[in-house]
Design an enzyme around this catalytic site. Structure first.
Site, PDB file in Angstrom:
ATOM      1  CB  SER A  40      -8.649  -0.964   4.168  1.00 51.68           C
ATOM      2  OG  SER A  40      -8.931  -1.975   3.740  1.00 51.68           O
ATOM      3  NE  ARG A  87      -4.263  -1.354   0.305  1.00 52.83           N
ATOM      4  CZ  ARG A  87      -4.298  -2.904   0.033  1.00 52.83           C
ATOM      5  NH1 ARG A  87      -3.450  -3.650  -0.602  1.00 52.83           N
ATOM      6  NH2 ARG A  87      -5.770  -3.632   0.282  1.00 52.83           N
ATOM      7  CD  GLU A 111      -5.314   1.475   2.384  1.00 52.38           C
ATOM      8  OE1 GLU A 111      -5.622   2.033   1.118  1.00 52.38           O
ATOM      9  OE2 GLU A 111      -5.694   0.468   2.657  1.00 52.38           O
TER      10      GLU A 111
HETATM   11  N1  EPU Z   1     -10.958  -9.628  10.506  1.00 58.14           N
HETATM   12  C1  EPU Z   1     -11.387  -9.608  11.904  1.00 58.14           C
HETATM   13  N2  EPU Z   1     -12.359  -8.665  12.009  1.00 58.14           N
HETATM   14  C2  EPU Z   1     -12.542  -7.583  11.023  1.00 58.14           C
HETATM   15  C3  EPU Z   1     -12.038  -7.871  10.060  1.00 58.14           C
HETATM   16  C4  EPU Z   1     -10.910  -8.685   9.669  1.00 58.14           C
HETATM   17  O1  EPU Z   1     -11.240 -10.412  12.705  1.00 58.14           O
HETATM   18  O2  EPU Z   1     -13.620  -6.964  11.414  1.00 58.14           O
HETATM   19  C5  EPU Z   1      -9.930 -10.777  10.247  1.00 58.14           C
HETATM   20  C6  EPU Z   1     -10.558 -11.675   9.262  1.00 58.14           C
HETATM   21  O3  EPU Z   1     -11.103 -12.720  10.131  1.00 58.14           O
HETATM   22  C7  EPU Z   1      -9.304 -12.285   8.498  1.00 58.14           C
HETATM   23  C8  EPU Z   1      -8.306 -11.103   8.161  1.00 58.14           C
HETATM   24  O4  EPU Z   1      -8.872 -10.460   9.635  1.00 58.14           O
HETATM   25  O5  EPU Z   1      -8.929 -13.393   9.035  1.00 58.14           O
HETATM   26  C9  EPU Z   1      -8.390 -10.606   7.143  1.00 58.14           C
HETATM   27  O6  EPU Z   1      -9.323 -10.020   6.774  1.00 58.14           O
HETATM   28  P1  EPU Z   1     -10.009  -9.693   5.041  1.00 58.14           P
HETATM   29  O7  EPU Z   1      -9.451 -10.986   4.554  1.00 58.14           O
HETATM   30  O8  EPU Z   1     -11.303  -9.028   5.300  1.00 58.14           O
HETATM   31  O9  EPU Z   1      -8.676  -8.720   4.698  1.00 58.14           O
HETATM   32  P2  EPU Z   1      -7.999  -7.616   5.480  1.00 58.14           P
HETATM   33  O10 EPU Z   1      -6.638  -7.925   5.821  1.00 58.14           O
HETATM   34  O11 EPU Z   1      -9.012  -6.843   6.554  1.00 58.14           O
HETATM   35  C10 EPU Z   1      -7.036  -6.653   3.236  1.00 58.14           C
HETATM   36  C11 EPU Z   1      -7.180  -5.321   2.492  1.00 58.14           C
HETATM   37  C12 EPU Z   1      -8.258  -5.141   1.681  1.00 58.14           C
HETATM   38  C13 EPU Z   1      -8.559  -6.206   0.824  1.00 58.14           C
HETATM   39  C14 EPU Z   1      -8.764  -7.388   1.606  1.00 58.14           C
HETATM   40  C15 EPU Z   1      -8.668  -8.714   0.736  1.00 58.14           C
HETATM   41  C16 EPU Z   1      -5.544  -3.762   3.737  1.00 58.14           C
HETATM   42  C17 EPU Z   1      -5.340  -2.665   4.455  1.00 58.14           C
HETATM   43  N3  EPU Z   1      -6.764  -4.173   3.341  1.00 58.14           N
HETATM   44  O12 EPU Z   1      -8.010  -6.317   4.155  1.00 58.14           O
HETATM   45  O13 EPU Z   1      -8.188  -3.957   0.870  1.00 58.14           O
HETATM   46  O14 EPU Z   1      -9.893  -6.051   0.048  1.00 58.14           O
HETATM   47  O15 EPU Z   1      -7.396  -7.497   2.378  1.00 58.14           O
HETATM   48  O16 EPU Z   1      -7.564  -9.039  -0.002  1.00 58.14           O
HETATM   49  O17 EPU Z   1      -4.510  -4.461   3.193  1.00 58.14           O
HETATM   50  C18 EPU Z   1      -8.771  -1.563   0.770  1.00 58.14           C
HETATM   51  O18 EPU Z   1      -7.631  -1.377   0.645  1.00 58.14           O
HETATM   52  O19 EPU Z   1      -9.737  -0.603   0.663  1.00 58.14           O
HETATM   53  C19 EPU Z   1      -9.385  -2.971   1.037  1.00 58.14           C
HETATM   54  C20 EPU Z   1     -10.686  -3.215   1.260  1.00 58.14           C
END
Ligand code: EPU
Length: 335
Positions: A235, A160, A331
């Site tokens: 995010s 990012r 971010e």
């Molecule tokens: N999780 C929680 N609680 C929450 C949200 C997430 O416990 O409220 C845990 C989930 O259980 C999961 C882990 O966090 O095990 C990862 O969650 P998720 O797959 O939803 O992805 P993320 O790491 O929260 C990142 C990106 C997203 C992208 C997703 C999918 C960043 C900052 N964000 O989110 O990007 O869609 O992976 O690849 O890296 C964006 O940049 O606007 C965005 C949405």
């Protein structure tokens, strides 16, 4: 044409009602260069306005970049180079690529924002990052109006992150981006998260790029708020990268902690998980709040000010730091 005292409400997905002292929309590089000749400074370039939080009125000139046009350039063998205008809505480019059977960006379906904003934060989702398909970009120097090409190395992409968030921050307007996509033999990536499960539910055993795009649209729509209905910037925080001993310490009290190994021996911990553990998920504070289905997303429930959202963001940062010893970084670009 440069207008004065314009509300930026329609131009930012958080739905914040800040004003621009001067405002113009440009549809081509010469139009942009002409606007810069006004000498009004500073210049703030807006793409989809989907990665910024406006906390006050903006002095100077706001440029809404609406430069369009998609060109298919030469490519060798399985590779095709595609140049897209920076003002194109990112998801429209993804749909165009899928329709033309060009592979490489289907995992980035439905990411908000424009083509021009995509390299700034090296957008990424479901195991794919923009840098994986990036060739180069064209940008206009906001001081001189001259055109410069940045190749992949010059962009210094990170998680990012890019040079446009550091040394070159606020100095350029990106006007087009060239991508290397695949023509026939696609490198499909559907191992990440819920993609495989969603494909199974859809009855797809051997997915084509369109199937992957559709699955990702389904997953994202079920977890992330639609900015047209509820203001947000996706995010709000980055997932923190930290030393392994920090994770070990968290594991003592929270054995269920989620983490991903990084190549350098450190680990990435999902910010959404940390925020949820601190009790913020679904919490409403005045007109703003933490989204109920994904704690990483802050939302505007209607009429929130940028200051209000920023205050909540820093309360969350402080609370996660107090509980876990990890300081989250936004971010989103806070202006
Ligand atoms: N999780 C929680 N609680 C929450 C949200 C997430 O416990 O409220 C845990 C989930 O259980 C999961 C882990 O966090 O095990 C990862 O969650 P998720 O797959 O939803 O992805 P993320 O790491 O929260 C990142 C990106 C997203 C992208 C997703 C999918 C960043 C900052 N964000 O989110 O990007 O869609 O992976 O690849 O890296 C964006 O940049 O606007 C965005 C949405």
């Amino acid at each position: 044409m440069i207008q004065q005292n314009i509300s930026l409400l329609p131009y930012n997905t958080f739905g914040i009602d800040a004003k621009a002292a001067f405002f113009t929309e440009v549809f081509s590089v010469p139009e942009l260069q002409e606007a810069l000749q006004s000498g009004i400074q500073p210049v703030l370039v807006l793409g989809g306005g989907s990665n910024m939080l406006l906390t006050k009125d903006v002095d100077g000139l706001v440029v809404k970049n609406t430069i369009g046009g998609i060109q298919v350039l030469e490519g060798e063998g399985n590779t095709v180079h595609v140049r897209a205008g920076a003002g194109i809505v990112w998801h429209d480019l993804v749909c165009w690529a899928v329709e033309h059977h060009f592979g490489g960006i289907e995992n980035l379906s439905l990411i908000p924002g424009t083509v021009g904003a995509s390299p700034v934060q090296n957008i990424g989702a479901y195991g794919v990052e923009l840098k994986d398909v990036f060739v180069d970009l064209e940008a206009v120097d906001l001081n001189t109006g001259s055109v410069k090409i940045f190749n992949r190395e010059a962009c210094r992409f990170g998680y990012r992150d890019s040079v446009f968030k550091h040394e070159e921050k606020g100095k350029y307007c990106i006007t087009s981006v060239t991508f290397a996509l695949t023509r026939n033999e696609h490198f499909l990536n559907y191992s990440y998260g819920d993609i495989r499960k969603t494909l199974e539910t859809n009855g797809i055993a051997e997915p084509a790029i369109g199937d992957i795009s559709r699955a990702i649209i389904q997953i994202r729509s079920s977890k992330l708020p639609d900015p047209a209905k509820i203001g947000n910037c996706g995010s709000f925080f980055k997932n923190p990268e930290t030393a392994r001993f920090v994770l070990d310490k968290i594991q003592e009290t929270h054995p269920q902690v989620v983490s991903y190994d990084l190549p350098d021996g450190r680990v990435k911990i999902p910010a959404g998980w940390l925020i949820e553990q601190c009790g913020w998920k679904g919490k409403r504070v005045g007109n703003t709040g933490c989204y109920e289905k994904q704690a990483l997303v802050l939302v505007n429930h209607g009429g929130a000010t940028g200051e209000e959202v920023k205050k909540l963001a820093y309360e969350i940062i402080d609370s996660v730091e107090k509980t876990f010893g990890i300081r989250l970084e936004p971010e989103v670009n806070i202006i």
